[in-house]
Scaffold this motif. Structure first.
Motif: not given
Length: 129
Positions: A9, A12-13, A15, A42, A45-46, A123, A126
């Protein structure tokens, strides 16, 4: 796969922050539209990943977990709508709060093997998307 839920996570932050910067620095209107579309996808999805993996872990492992998860979900709902500078700022603040306050609390309360299991599950979702 050795990354746990919190590591994934947090990655992802980073990104999302990069995608927001792409929007803010796009040299043309077309590039800005493309960057906005990528950022919106994005972020969606997050949010789905946090709803599926983080919020249940909060509820299961923190004494105030149900209240924290409800607050997190309400914050996510406030991000629905057009991506604007104000939205970017709100998401950035939300990510900072998660990383500095929430993730350390969860890491202290949730067994490491459970965080790894959740990270592997996240994962695998994803990879199949």
């Amino acid at each position: 796969m050795s990354a746990d839920l919190i590591e994934l996570l947090t990655a992802e932050h980073r990104r999302l922050e990069s995608l927001f910067a792409d929007v803010e620095t796009a040299p043309t209107a077309e590039r800005r539209r493309q960057a906005l579309a990528a950022a919106a996808a994005a972020l969606e999805r997050h949010t789905a990943a946090e709803n599926r993996f983080l919020h249940p872990a909060l509820r299961a492992h923190l004494p105030a977990g149900p209240d924290i998860a409800a607050y997190e979900e309400a914050e996510h709902a406030s991000f629905d709508g057009p991506l604007t500078t104000e939205c970017f700022d709100a998401v950035r603040q939300h990510m900072q709060e998660e990383e500095t306050e929430l993730f350390p609390r969860l890491a202290g309360a949730c067994p490491a093997e459970e965080l790894r299991r959740l990270g592997e599950a996240m994962h695998s979702v994803r990879v199949t998307e």
